[in-house]
Motif scaffolding. Sequence first.
Motif, PDB file in Angstrom:
ATOM      1  N   TYR A  37     138.885  -5.739 -76.541  1.00  0.00           N
ATOM      2  CA  TYR A  37     138.266  -6.823 -75.790  1.00  0.00           C
ATOM      3  C   TYR A  37     137.075  -6.270 -75.017  1.00  0.00           C
ATOM      4  CZ  TYR A  37     142.503  -9.633 -76.487  1.00  0.00           C
ATOM      5  OH  TYR A  37     143.547 -10.340 -77.038  1.00  0.00           O
ATOM      6  N   GLN A  39     134.577  -6.958 -71.641  1.00  0.00           N
ATOM      7  CA  GLN A  39     134.423  -7.666 -70.374  1.00  0.00           C
ATOM      8  C   GLN A  39     133.029  -7.387 -69.832  1.00  0.00           C
ATOM      9  OE1 GLN A  39     136.877  -6.498 -66.947  1.00  0.00           O
ATOM     10  NE2 GLN A  39     137.160  -8.655 -66.484  1.00  0.00           N
ATOM     11  N   GLY A  43     132.333 -11.031 -66.130  1.00  0.00           N
ATOM     12  CA  GLY A  43     133.761 -11.009 -65.825  1.00  0.00           C
ATOM     13  C   GLY A  43     134.716 -11.588 -66.844  1.00  0.00           C
ATOM     14  N   LEU A  45     136.740 -12.180 -70.392  1.00  0.00           N
ATOM     15  CA  LEU A  45     137.272 -11.271 -71.413  1.00  0.00           C
ATOM     16  C   LEU A  45     137.022 -11.879 -72.782  1.00  0.00           C
ATOM     17  CD1 LEU A  45     140.421 -10.341 -69.458  1.00  0.00           C
ATOM     18  CD2 LEU A  45     139.009  -8.634 -70.588  1.00  0.00           C
ATOM     19  N   PHE A  47     137.338 -11.492 -76.924  1.00  0.00           N
ATOM     20  CA  PHE A  47     138.022 -10.843 -78.033  1.00  0.00           C
ATOM     21  C   PHE A  47     136.999 -10.261 -79.006  1.00  0.00           C
ATOM     22  CE2 PHE A  47     140.833 -10.216 -81.507  1.00  0.00           C
ATOM     23  CZ  PHE A  47     140.222 -10.737 -82.637  1.00  0.00           C
TER      24      PHE A  47
ATOM     25  N   LEU B  88     142.203  -9.450 -59.212  1.00  0.00           N
ATOM     26  CA  LEU B  88     141.609 -10.434 -60.123  1.00  0.00           C
ATOM     27  C   LEU B  88     142.684 -10.806 -61.128  1.00  0.00           C
ATOM     28  CD1 LEU B  88     139.181 -11.979 -61.269  1.00  0.00           C
ATOM     29  CD2 LEU B  88     138.504  -9.882 -62.462  1.00  0.00           C
ATOM     30  N   PHE B  90     144.097 -12.994 -64.429  1.00  0.00           N
ATOM     31  CA  PHE B  90     143.720 -13.684 -65.664  1.00  0.00           C
ATOM     32  C   PHE B  90     144.943 -14.325 -66.293  1.00  0.00           C
ATOM     33  CE2 PHE B  90     139.360 -12.633 -66.395  1.00  0.00           C
ATOM     34  CZ  PHE B  90     139.164 -11.407 -65.769  1.00  0.00           C
ATOM     35  N   THR B 101     145.843 -13.035 -81.247  1.00  0.00           N
ATOM     36  CA  THR B 101     144.686 -12.922 -80.371  1.00  0.00           C
ATOM     37  C   THR B 101     144.871 -13.810 -79.144  1.00  0.00           C
ATOM     38  OG1 THR B 101     143.288 -12.522 -82.268  1.00  0.00           O
ATOM     39  CG2 THR B 101     142.198 -13.256 -80.230  1.00  0.00           C
ATOM     40  N   GLN B 102     144.684 -13.219 -77.978  1.00  0.00           N
ATOM     41  CA  GLN B 102     144.838 -13.971 -76.738  1.00  0.00           C
ATOM     42  C   GLN B 102     143.479 -14.477 -76.258  1.00  0.00           C
ATOM     43  OE1 GLN B 102     147.741 -12.424 -73.796  1.00  0.00           O
ATOM     44  NE2 GLN B 102     148.038 -10.742 -75.247  1.00  0.00           N
ATOM     45  N   PHE B 104     141.484 -15.819 -73.018  1.00  0.00           N
ATOM     46  CA  PHE B 104     141.621 -15.637 -71.579  1.00  0.00           C
ATOM     47  C   PHE B 104     140.883 -16.708 -70.792  1.00  0.00           C
ATOM     48  CE2 PHE B 104     143.737 -11.582 -70.960  1.00  0.00           C
ATOM     49  CZ  PHE B 104     143.707 -11.053 -72.242  1.00  0.00           C
ATOM     50  N   GLY B 105     141.460 -17.034 -69.649  1.00  0.00           N
ATOM     51  CA  GLY B 105     140.776 -17.879 -68.690  1.00  0.00           C
ATOM     52  C   GLY B 105     139.677 -17.099 -67.993  1.00  0.00           C
ATOM     53  N   PRO B 106     138.912 -17.752 -67.128  1.00  0.00           N
ATOM     54  CA  PRO B 106     137.758 -17.117 -66.483  1.00  0.00           C
ATOM     55  C   PRO B 106     138.134 -16.167 -65.351  1.00  0.00           C
ATOM     56  CG  PRO B 106     138.000 -19.353 -65.700  1.00  0.00           C
ATOM     57  CD  PRO B 106     139.018 -19.171 -66.787  1.00  0.00           C
ATOM     58  N   ARG B 109     139.847 -14.744 -58.501  1.00  0.00           N
ATOM     59  CA  ARG B 109     139.727 -13.606 -57.584  1.00  0.00           C
ATOM     60  C   ARG B 109     140.431 -13.965 -56.286  1.00  0.00           C
ATOM     61  NH1 ARG B 109     137.103  -9.022 -58.027  1.00  0.00           N
ATOM     62  NH2 ARG B 109     135.907  -9.681 -59.837  1.00  0.00           N
TER      63      ARG B 109
END
Lengths: 115, 113
Positions: A37, A39, A43, A45, A47, B88, B90, B101-102, B104-106, B109
């Motif tokens: 991944y 980043q 910020g 993530l 794939f 942080l 996620f 495959t994952q 992710f959210g944004p 914080r």
Amino acid sequence: AQKVTQAQTEISVVEKEDVTLDCVYETRDTTYYLFWYKQPPSGELVFLIRRNSFDEQNEISGRYSWNFQKSTSSFNFTITASQVVDSAVYFCALSEAEGAGKSTFGDGTTLTVKP
Amino acid sequence: EAQVTQNPRYLITVTGKKLTVTCSQNMNHEYMSWYRQDPGLGLRQIYYSMNVEVTDKGDVPEGYKVSRKEKRNFPLILESPSPNQTSLYFCASSRTEAKETQYFGPGTRLLVL
């Protein structure tokens, strides 16, 4: 127990250089899945690739390539002709088939590409 | 648009004040997971859920709770936040298990004073 090691904490290169990010993993499973991944500084993530343990073919996607070697438990990531936009933190991750819900990430490698 | 959403994105709170971070996905994914990211420590899994009403601990579950009453939502609850939970966070989702495959959210914080 599964473990992922990214020994390179930070790497700095000049634009157009090639760079390889190392990933070494530990697992007792014969069936497992490896991921990379990205980043970026914003910020989120992103794939990049998923590879299962039965598929040892290397993969190329544009300037990105991945070298999976079961014999050394490594799944290294190479960026060819790096660009400033490649600057990011890169994470390698492992999921085992038996521990179906568990996911282990490496500590990440911060790549800085200077113009 | 396929996505994972988290709210709030930023939160400053005080020790001991209960809070909930929501996570929602619109991809009909069975699997959802929470991670925390701390400098130099990568992402560490807090809890995950294989499906509705099925949750399990990750590597760092202490001080957190989760629930999965609906497929699309997987809230993270901090009953009594402490400063060491400043991080942080996620949320992620995928088809079936973590081997997929994952997405992710944004990220959220959180600062606990």
